[in-house]
Design an enzyme around this catalytic site. Structure first.
Site, short mmCIF file in Angstrom:
data_model
loop_
_atom_site.label_atom_id
_atom_site.label_comp_id
_atom_site.label_asym_id
_atom_site.label_seq_id
_atom_site.Cartn_x
_atom_site.Cartn_y
_atom_site.Cartn_z
N GLU A 222 5.67 32.32 -53.12
CA GLU A 222 6.03 31.01 -53.67
C GLU A 222 5.10 30.00 -53.02
O GLU A 222 5.04 29.89 -51.80
CB GLU A 222 7.49 30.67 -53.35
CG GLU A 222 7.92 29.33 -53.90
CD GLU A 222 9.24 28.87 -53.32
OE1 GLU A 222 9.34 27.68 -52.95
OE2 GLU A 222 10.16 29.69 -53.22
N CYS B 81 10.44 22.48 -51.97
CA CYS B 81 9.51 22.95 -53.00
C CYS B 81 9.91 22.45 -54.38
O CYS B 81 9.15 22.61 -55.34
CB CYS B 81 9.44 24.47 -53.00
SG CYS B 81 11.04 25.27 -52.99
N GLU C 228 -0.13 18.91 -55.85
CA GLU C 228 1.18 18.73 -55.24
C GLU C 228 1.09 17.74 -54.09
O GLU C 228 0.23 17.85 -53.21
CB GLU C 228 1.71 20.07 -54.72
CG GLU C 228 3.07 19.98 -54.06
CD GLU C 228 3.52 21.30 -53.47
OE1 GLU C 228 4.73 21.55 -53.42
OE2 GLU C 228 2.65 22.10 -53.05
N GLY D 233 5.06 29.42 -48.85
CA GLY D 233 4.17 28.57 -48.08
C GLY D 233 3.09 27.95 -48.95
O GLY D 233 3.28 27.71 -50.14
N SER D 234 1.93 27.74 -48.36
CA SER D 234 0.85 27.02 -49.04
C SER D 234 0.16 27.90 -50.06
O SER D 234 0.22 29.13 -50.01
CB SER D 234 -0.18 26.54 -48.02
OG SER D 234 -0.86 27.66 -47.45
N ARG D 235 -0.52 27.25 -50.97
CA ARG D 235 -1.29 27.97 -51.98
C ARG D 235 -2.42 28.76 -51.34
O ARG D 235 -2.67 29.92 -51.71
CB ARG D 235 -1.83 26.98 -53.00
CG ARG D 235 -2.55 27.60 -54.17
CD ARG D 235 -2.71 26.55 -55.24
NE ARG D 235 -3.46 27.02 -56.39
CZ ARG D 235 -3.60 26.31 -57.53
NH1 ARG D 235 -3.00 25.13 -57.63
NH2 ARG D 235 -4.28 26.77 -58.54
#
Length: 522
Positions: free
Chosen positions: A267, A304, A392, A243-245
C-alpha cells in the site's frame, strides 16, 4: 512504563545480539532521543529468523483453525496487558495523542480476534468438491476437490503512520498468521519501542499456545538493508508493506528479480478524490466544509485516506471554499510523525503552491516539526497539465479543482489508482451520474457516498486497496478478512482416498464448514 526495552531483535524465541546501532527513537516535538538505542540484526540473525520461519511452516500451516485462532486470541490478550506501556511510549515516539494509541490498540486486538473467529469457523478456505462420474461419456469425470492453502513464510514491513494497526501485529501479520504463514516482521525506525513491546507480546503468546519456534520474528535494521535481505531470501513467499511509493516499488523490484518471483502487497500512495455535486452544496455548504476539514486534518493528515483532492463544479461552492478558508486559517498545526515526513509534506506543499495557475486559498502557520493545514485551487485544465498537482500531499493539505461536471467526469480516468473515491450529492444526482460513478470505480477500491474516506472500518466487507499506485495489486485488501487470501494459494486433489484428504474436503465434512459440492453450496 513498566516493561523494560532491550533494543534487540526477536529471533524466534530468542533475542538478537547484534552490536551495530541502527537507530534510536526520536521525540517528534522536541527532537530528543529516546532510550534505548536499537541494534541491527546481523546477517546471521536475519538468516536464522527466515530459516526458523521455514522450519515452522509445515507444522504451523497444518494446525487446525481452532489452534491458530487460540494463538491470535492470545496475541490480543498479551497486547491488552501492555496497553498502558503502549499509551506511554507511543506518544513519545510518534507525537500521536494517547487517545489515538489506545484506540489503535483496541483496533489491533479486535482485528486479531476477527481473524481468529474466521479461522475457527473454517469456511474461508473455499472448499469445493466435484464428485466423480465414471460413467460420463465420452470421458469419465474424476473426483476433484480444492481449497486454499497457506502460501509460506511472509515478510511484513511496519508502517510509519500506524504504530500498531499496520505494524508488528497489524493487518498484514494477522492475515498471514491466520492463513497459516509464519511472519518475519521488519520494525519501522519511527517507533521501535512500540514495535518491541508488541513483538514481545507476540512471542509470549506463541510460547503460551505451544506454537512452533519461528512462527514469528521481529527484526531491526531498516527496510532498505535488513528488509531487502529478507525479501530476497528464497524461503519467503510473499511480502506485506505499507509505506512510501519509493519503498514499495523497491520491494516490488527485489521480489520480481528473485530466481522465484513472489507477490508483494504494497500500500503506497493515494490522494482520495472527492467529487462534490451541486445538490450537496445546496444542502449546506458550511456544514460540508466543516466535515471535510475534519477529515482533511484528522491525524495531521497522516492517514492514507485523507482527502487530498476535491472536484468542485465551476461557478458553485463559494460558501464551501470561504468556510474552508476560515477553518484552515485558524487551524492549529500538529506535530507530525517524524522530521522526514514533516519535510516531505512541506516540500510537496511548496511545490504545489509555486506551480503556475495554482491559487492559495489558505495556509496555516507551522512551527518546527509541525504540519499545517493548506488548501489550494486550480482549474481542471491546469490540473491535467501539471503532474505535480496529482502528487500525494501526505499531510493536512488538499487541492480544489474547478470544472464542469462533464470535464470532471472526463478527468477521472486520468487519475492514478486510489484507495478511495467519494461523491457528495443527492440520491437523484448519484443515479443520474452513473457514468461518473463507474469512472471512479475504475480508479478506486472503495466508493463512498455522502461521507468521508477517513475511518477504515475493520470488518469482513472492507476493501482497503486499489489500482496502482494505491496498492501494488488492486485485487486485494489490507483490511478485513478478505486479506487472508493474499497469503494463500489454491490446491486441488484429484482421485485421493477420502482418508488422505484434508479434513475440510473429506466426505463427511468433519469441520462442518460451508462447501461448494457439485455446484451447490452446502
Amino acid at each position: 512504563m513498566t516493561t523494560q526495552l532491550l533494543g534487540t531483535s526477536i529471533i524466534g524465541f530468542s533475542r538478537g545480539s547484534g552490536s551495530d546501532v541502527c537507530g534510536q527513537a526520536i521525540h517528534p516535538a522536541s527532537g530528543g532521543k529516546l532510550e534505548p538505542a536499537y541494534l541491527a540484526a546481523t546477517a546471521d540473525e536475519v538468516n536464522r529468523a527466515v530459516e526458523l520461519a521455514g522450519l515452522a511452516f509445515p507444522a504451523y500451516s497444518t494446525l487446525p483453525g481452532a489452534q491458530r485462532g487460540a494463538f491470535l486470541r492470545a496475541i490480543a490478550e498479551e497486547i491488552e496487558k501492555i496497553a498502558e506501556d503502549i499509551a506511554v511510549r507511543g506518544p513519545q515516539e510518534t507525537g500521536l495523542p494517547e487517545a489515538r494509541l489506545r484506540g489503535e490498540t483496541a483496533r489491533t486486538t479486535g482485528q486479531l480476534r476477527m481473524f481468529a473467529a474466521l479461522v475457527e469457523e473454517g469456511s474461508w478456505v473455499d472448499a469445493r468438491i466435484e464428485h466423480a462420474q465414471p460413467e460420463r461419456q465420452p470421458v469419465p469425470k474424476p473426483d476433484l476437490r480444492s481449497m486454499h492453502r497457506a502460501l509460506g513464510p511472509v515478510a511484513v514491513f511496519c508502517a510509519s503512520n500506524f504504530p500498531l494497526a499496520f505494524s508488528v501485529a497489524g493487518g498484514d501479520t494477522a492475515a498471514a498468521l491466520a492463513a497459516g504463514c509464519p511472519a518475519v516482521v521488519i520494525a519501522h525506525q519511527s517507533h521501535p519501542g512500540v514495535a518491541e513491546l508488541v513483538g514481545s507480546a507476540v512471542m509470549r503468546a506463541a510460547l503460551a499456545t505451544n506454537m512452533p519456534e519461528g512462527v514469528f520474528s521481529l527484526l531491526y535494521g531498516g527496510g532498505r538493508t535488513v528488509g531487502i535481505s529478507v525479501v530476497q531470501h528464497p524461503v519467503i513467499q510473499a511480502v506485506g508493506f505499507t509505506g512510501s511509493r519509493s519503498g514499495g516499488t523497491s520491494l516490488m523490484a527485489a521480489a520480481a528479480n528473485r530466481e522465484q518471483p513472489i507477490p508483494v502487497y504494497a500500500e503506497m500512495s493515494s490522494v482520495n478524490p472527492v467529487v462534490i455535486l451541486p445538490g450537496a452544496l445546496e444542502r449546506s455548504e458550511v456544514a460540508l466544509a466543516e466535515a471535510f476539514f475534519g477529515s482533511l486534518t484528522l491525524g495531521v493528515g497522516q492517514f492514507c485516506t485523507n482527502p487530498g483532492l476535491v472536484f468542485l463544479p465551476e461557478g458553485k461552492g463559494f460558501g464551501f471554499i470561504e468556510r474552508l478558508r476560515e477553518l484552515v486559517t485558524a487551524a492549529t498545526p500538529g506535530t507530525m510523525l517524524s522530521p522526514a515526513i514533516c519535510q516531505a509534506y512541506a516540500d510537496t506543499v511548496e511545490a504545489i503552491s509555486s506551480t503556475e495557475g495554482v491559487q492559495t486559498i489558505a495556509r496555516a502557520t507551522a512551527g518546527d516539526g509541525q504540519g499545517a493545514a493548506a488548501v489550494f485551487s486550480v482549474s481542471l485544465r491546469r490540473f491535467l497539465e501539471a503532474d505535480v498537482l496529482r502528487s500525494e500531499m501526505f499531510g493536512p493539505g488538499t487541492l480544489i479543482v474547478r470544472g464542469s461536471l462533464e470535464e470532471i467526469e472526463a478527468a477521472i480516468p486520468e487519475l492514478e489508482g486510489q484507495l478511495t473515491a467519494t461523491v457528495h450529492g443527492t440520491s437523484e444526482e448519484l443515479a443520474a451520474n452513473a457514468s461518473l460513478v463507474a469512472a471512479l470505480e475504475s480508479r478506486a477500491g472503495r466508493l463512498i457516498f455522502n461521507s468521508f474516506p477517513t475511518g477504515v472500518e475493520v470488518c469482513h466487507s472492507m476493501v482497503h486497496g486499489g489500482p496502482f499506485p494505491a496498492t501494488s495489486d488492486g485485487r486485494s485488501t489490507s483490511v478485513g478478512t478478505m486479506a487472508i487470501h493474499r497469503f494463500t494459494r489454491a490446491v486441488a486433489w484429484q482421485g485421493f482416498p477420502d482418508a488422505c484428504l484434508p479434513a475440510e474436503l473429506q466426505e463427511v465434512n468433519p469441520r462442518g464448514i460451508r462447501r461448494l459440492v457439485d455446484g451447490q453450496f452446502v
